[in-house]
Design an enzyme around this catalytic site. Structure first.
Site, PDB file in Angstrom:
ATOM      1  N   HIS A 183       3.622  -2.427   3.062  1.00 20.30           N
ATOM      2  CA  HIS A 183       3.740  -1.076   2.512  1.00 20.30           C
ATOM      3  C   HIS A 183       5.060  -0.931   1.766  1.00 20.30           C
ATOM      4  O   HIS A 183       6.129  -1.003   2.389  1.00 20.30           O
ATOM      5  CB  HIS A 183       3.641  -0.039   3.639  1.00 20.30           C
ATOM      6  CG  HIS A 183       2.326  -0.094   4.363  1.00 20.30           C
ATOM      7  ND1 HIS A 183       2.082  -1.004   5.357  1.00 20.30           N
ATOM      8  CD2 HIS A 183       1.191   0.626   4.202  1.00 20.30           C
ATOM      9  CE1 HIS A 183       0.835  -0.852   5.796  1.00 20.30           C
ATOM     10  NE2 HIS A 183       0.272   0.137   5.105  1.00 20.30           N
ATOM     11  N   HIS A 192      -6.230   3.157  -3.725  1.00 21.48           N
ATOM     12  CA  HIS A 192      -6.069   3.322  -2.268  1.00 21.48           C
ATOM     13  C   HIS A 192      -6.413   4.757  -1.859  1.00 21.48           C
ATOM     14  O   HIS A 192      -5.864   5.272  -0.879  1.00 21.48           O
ATOM     15  CB  HIS A 192      -4.639   2.945  -1.870  1.00 21.48           C
ATOM     16  CG  HIS A 192      -4.429   2.749  -0.397  1.00 21.48           C
ATOM     17  ND1 HIS A 192      -5.315   2.051   0.407  1.00 21.48           N
ATOM     18  CD2 HIS A 192      -3.420   3.150   0.434  1.00 21.48           C
ATOM     19  CE1 HIS A 192      -4.864   2.032   1.656  1.00 21.48           C
ATOM     20  NE2 HIS A 192      -3.715   2.710   1.704  1.00 21.48           N
ATOM     21  N   ASP A 217       0.811  -1.216   0.000  1.00 23.30           N
ATOM     22  CA  ASP A 217       0.000   0.000   0.000  1.00 23.30           C
ATOM     23  C   ASP A 217       0.847   1.269   0.000  1.00 23.30           C
ATOM     24  O   ASP A 217       2.025   1.260   0.378  1.00 23.30           O
ATOM     25  CB  ASP A 217      -0.872   0.028   1.266  1.00 23.30           C
ATOM     26  CG  ASP A 217      -2.015  -0.961   1.189  1.00 23.30           C
ATOM     27  OD1 ASP A 217      -2.020  -1.817   0.278  1.00 23.30           O
ATOM     28  OD2 ASP A 217      -2.912  -0.882   2.060  1.00 23.30           O
ATOM     29  N   HIS A 251      -5.477   9.486   1.150  1.00 19.80           N
ATOM     30  CA  HIS A 251      -5.345   8.577   2.283  1.00 19.80           C
ATOM     31  C   HIS A 251      -6.112   9.015   3.523  1.00 19.80           C
ATOM     32  O   HIS A 251      -5.604   8.973   4.659  1.00 19.80           O
ATOM     33  CB  HIS A 251      -3.858   8.375   2.618  1.00 19.80           C
ATOM     34  CG  HIS A 251      -3.574   7.024   3.227  1.00 19.80           C
ATOM     35  ND1 HIS A 251      -3.604   6.790   4.583  1.00 19.80           N
ATOM     36  CD2 HIS A 251      -3.263   5.830   2.669  1.00 19.80           C
ATOM     37  CE1 HIS A 251      -3.307   5.524   4.828  1.00 19.80           C
ATOM     38  NE2 HIS A 251      -3.098   4.922   3.673  1.00 19.80           N
TER      39      HIS A 251
END
Ligand code: NI
Length: 492
Positions: A443, A352, A301, A356
């Protein structure tokens, strides 16, 4: 054998009408079946032809390699598995072909049928049985499915099953199927010949020397037929009681032509046709069956990051692993070349959000805007719109789910890589928590995450895990927009 002798002789006599080994037939008629069972075979060149007989008869042999000669098929790729299923250790190897789903699903159902049959009564095969399955066992089963001919719209797949125990081979059987690459239809080899021709073929096989003692003409399965572009037809069968294992009969083109069905003639025509091109499949979407092999979907991510993401791509390429990148719109807009590098290498990309946020704290129009802006940034950078999304922090409620318009991919294993920033902590955590079918959260913007990937991937692969993309993990289980997914559901 005694009382049964007459019948034996009768069958052997019938066989002798067809067979080239007249001397051995004569011996069988004189001595009966029993003595032949233990007699050494006459060393006969399997390619030897006798003028009055059109076909060649090969000596008994393990499942004939003469039929195998695996062929390269455009878009073909191999898979392998070792599993402990019930009392057995199973080795499987098989080939899938891009763009021919009919072949892939046929091979899958064949494999799962064998694996389920080997499972304890009342149980089913589970991919977890293929984890850490290297220790030797008493009973082994080796199964394989591989193309042996391919041309035009036909791919010929030979399937073999061999079981063995401490005393050696227990049984071997094989069959050959014909896959139409356009319609996906799969037909058995027996359909190549007219039904009324089968007894004649069985007679010829009974004529093979090792079988004279085994008058089981009607029991010989005529399902393993390999038709070659030359028109030759090779028929292989396991013959009960034959100490040499399998017997292969090769009929020349003239003889084979006389027994082919209309379907068989169509196949022969295709085997001599030019290959028809098939669409290529992106690596991240290539067929993998996660009901058969233990799968893990590693996901990364918050990227792309121009420094760390390419480092991860290099490791993935080295490990021949698939993965999925949930990119933010802002980082994609900032690093479009890196996003394109990920897409061009064939990895799956998900949405995504742009900035964020906690989507559950935003008004619905703002949620939609987050998704749309990110789709636009990823489309601009890569040429494709992502099919899935992941909400930051996993934060989603019914309103958010309804607004995103895509399946929400969460995770079954949270590495907490961002928190520990230490491979010695997060790698063992993932290895401890992972099970087949899991989505794993990491990540790719964290240098310490990249530092742990080589060890994580090599350990998972050594355990038997196939590292797949999210689309591969969920293949066959449709992903519905607005629904939340964390792992592949177990096969029912
Ligand atoms: Ni995130």
């Amino acid at each position: 054998m005694g009382l049964g002798m007459g019948r034996t002789r009768g069958s052997a006599a019938a066989a002798c009408l067809h067979v080239l080994l007249a001397a051995i037939c004569a011996a069988a008629l004189v001595s009966g079946g029993d003595s032949m069972a233990g007699a050494p075979y006459t060393a006969l060149n399997s390619h030897e032809r006798v003028s009055s007989q059109p076909e060649t008869v090969a000596l008994p042999q393990p499942l004939s390699d003469a039929l195998d000669g695996p062929v390269e098929v455009p878009g073909g790729y191999g898979m392998a598995l070792t599993a402990h299923v019930g009392e057995r250790r199973v080795h499987a190897s098989w080939t899938y072909v891009d763009g021919v789903p009919g072949l892939n699903t046929h091979v899958d159902s064949w494999l799962l049928g064998l694996l389920d049959a080997a499972a304890p009564v009342g149980g089913r095969y589970r991919p977890a049985m293929a984890l850490n399955a290297q220790q030797p066992e008493g009973q082994e089963m080796t199964v394989s499915a591989a193309p042996v001919q391919a041309a035009g719209t036909v791919i010929v797949v030979r399937q073999k099953v061999k079981t063995s125990g401490t005393g050696g081979t227990v049984s071997e059987r094989s069959e050959t199927v014909y896959v139409n690459t356009v319609s996906g239809a799969v037909r058995g080899g027996a359909e190549l010949v007219r039904p009324e021709a089968v007894p004649g073929i069985q007679s010829r096989m009974v004529g093979v020397p090792a079988q004279i003692a085994t008058p089981v003409r009607q029991d010989i399965p005529v399902g393993d037929l390999v038709l070659k572009p030359s028109g030759e037809l090779a028929v292989s069968a396991e013959v009960p009681g034959n100490p040499g294992g399998n017997v292969t009969l090769t009929m020349n083109a003239a003889d084979a032509g006389a027994v082919l069905s209309d379907y068989g003639r169509q196949v022969l025509e295709q085997l001599n046709a030019a290959a028809i091109p098939r669409p290529a499949t992106a690596p991240a979407a290539r067929h993998v069956n996660c009901d058969v092999v233990p799968c893990a979907a590693l996901t990364y991510d918050d990227g792309p990051d121009a420094r760390t993401t390419p480092q991860l791509l290099a490791i993935l390429a080295e490990r021949k692993a698939q993965a999925t990148f949930f990119m933010t719109g802002s980082n994609t807009a900032a690093n479009p070349a890196t996003a394109k590098q990920v897409a061009d290498a064939g990895y799956a990309i998900g949405n995504h959000t742009f900035s964020h946020p906690y989507l559950t704290k935003l008004p619905i129009p703002a949620v939609k805007k987050e998704i749309e802006r990110t789709d636009a940034a990823i489309l601009a950078a890569t040429g494709s719109t992502p099919a899935t999304m992941r909400p930051p922090y996993g934060a989603a409620d019914a309103a958010v789910q309804g607004a995103v318009g895509k399946p929400l991919i969460l995770w079954a294993v949270d590495s907490l890589d961002w928190q520990s920033k230490n491979p010695a902590v997060f790698v063992p955590k993932v290895l401890k928590e992972i099970t087949p079918g899991a989505v794993v959260l990491m990540h790719d913007v964290q240098p310490t995450t990249i530092a742990g990937q080589q060890e994580l991937m090599s350990t998972l692969q050594a355990q038997g895990y196939q590292l797949v993309s999210v689309p591969q993990l969920f293949e066959g289980t449709p992903l519905v927009p607005g629904h939340v997914y964390r792992s592949r559901p177990a096969r029912q």
